[in-house]
Design a protein around this motif. Structure first.
Motif, PDB file in Angstrom:
ATOM      1  N   SER A   5       2.453   1.867  -3.292  1.00  0.00           N
ATOM      2  CA  SER A   5       1.465   2.472  -4.186  1.00  0.00           C
ATOM      3  C   SER A   5       1.333   3.971  -3.913  1.00  0.00           C
TER       4      SER A   5
ATOM      5  N   GLU B 209      -5.368  10.414   0.046  1.00  0.00           N
ATOM      6  CA  GLU B 209      -6.300   9.887  -0.955  1.00  0.00           C
ATOM      7  C   GLU B 209      -6.460   8.377  -0.887  1.00  0.00           C
ATOM      8  N   SER B 210      -5.403   7.662  -0.495  1.00  0.00           N
ATOM      9  CA  SER B 210      -5.446   6.219  -0.684  1.00  0.00           C
ATOM     10  C   SER B 210      -5.463   5.376   0.588  1.00  0.00           C
ATOM     11  N   ASP B 211      -5.187   5.957   1.750  1.00  0.00           N
ATOM     12  CA  ASP B 211      -5.035   5.134   2.948  1.00  0.00           C
ATOM     13  C   ASP B 211      -6.093   5.461   4.007  1.00  0.00           C
TER      14      ASP B 211
ATOM     15  N   GLU C 284       0.833  -1.213   0.000  1.00  0.00           N
ATOM     16  CA  GLU C 284       0.000   0.000   0.000  1.00  0.00           C
ATOM     17  C   GLU C 284       0.865   1.259   0.000  1.00  0.00           C
TER      18      GLU C 284
ATOM     19  N   SER D 116      -0.971  11.859  -1.510  1.00  0.00           N
ATOM     20  CA  SER D 116      -1.197  10.483  -1.933  1.00  0.00           C
ATOM     21  C   SER D 116      -1.655   9.617  -0.754  1.00  0.00           C
TER      22      SER D 116
END
Length: 180
Positions: free
Chosen positions: A36, A64-66, A33, A61
Motif C-alpha cells: 500500500s 503518512e501510513s505506517d 501494508e 508514503s
C-alpha cells in the motif's frame, strides 16, 4: 496481485521479461501494508509530475501510513519536521529534483520503468533485511532502514534537512528488530 506465467523450457526470456518478473517478485514479497505504501508513492510521483517514484516518495508514503515507522523516530517534532519537508516538495523544496533521475551511485539489482535506481536498490535492501530477520516479506521498518542506510538518496537528504541522523535512526530500527 500478480499471476505467475509459465514458460515452456525451450522458450527464451528477454531481458525485459526478466526485469518485469523481478519487479513482480519484489512486490510479491512485501507486506500488504508496504504494498500500500508503494502504491501511495506511485500516486504521489504521478501527482507531483515526476517521471519516477523515488526514495523521497517512498519515505513520504511510509511516514503518512505506517505507525511503526513514525515510532522509530526520536520525537513527535522530528516526525513533524520530516513530514514538513516532504509536503514542501511539490511547492518548492525538491523542485530541483523534477526531471532528474535519482541515482545514489549503487548499481541497482534491476531496472524498472517508473522507479529510480535508488528506490529499487532500497526495496532490494529492505527485502534482504527482512530475510536476515527470518521474514518472508519486507515491512515498513525494513524499507525505512534501507532508505536511511543510503547516504546519497533523496530520502536521506530530507532526513538531514529535518535534523534526523540517519545512522541513529538505523541503530534504533536494528535494536527494535532484535527485540521484536
Amino acid at each position: 496481485m500478480h499471476s505467475a506465467t509459465s514458460r515452456a523450457p525451450d522458450q527464451a526470456s528477454s531481458p525485459a521479461d526478466d526485469r518485469a518478473s523481478s519487479a513482480a517478485d519484489i512486490e510479491a514479497r512485501l507486506t500488504a501494508e508496504l504494498a500500500s505504501v508503494v502504491a501511495g508513492a506511485r500516486r504521489r510521483a504521478l501527482r507531483d509530475g515526476d517521471r519516477q517514484l523515488d526514495t523521497a516518495h517512498l519515505l513520504h508514503s511510509l511516514m503518512e501510513s505506517d505507525p511503526e515507522v513514525r515510532a522509530a523516530f526520536e520525537s513527535t517534532p522530528q516526525i513533524a519536521r520530516v513530514l514538513g519537508y516532504l509536503v514542501q516538495r511539490s511547492i518548492g523544496y525538491g523542485l530541483r529534483w523534477q526531471g532528474s533521475v535519482e541515482d545514489s551511485g549503487e548499481v541497482p539489482v534491476m531496472t524498472q520503468p517508473g522507479w529510480s535506481p535508488s528506490a529499487l536498490t532500497a526495496m532490494d535492501h529492505a527485502l534482504r533485511r527482512a530475510a536476515a530477520r527470518g521474514r518472508d516479506r519486507a515491512g515498513g521498518c525494513d524499507l525505512l532502514a534501507a532508505l536511511a542506510a543510503d547516504a546519497e538518496c533523496r530520502a536521506v537528504e530530507v532526513l538531514h534537512h529535518a535534523a534526523v541522523d540517519p545512522a541513529s535512526l538505523t541503530r534504533r530500527l536494528d535494536e527494535s528488530s532484535r527485540q521484536g
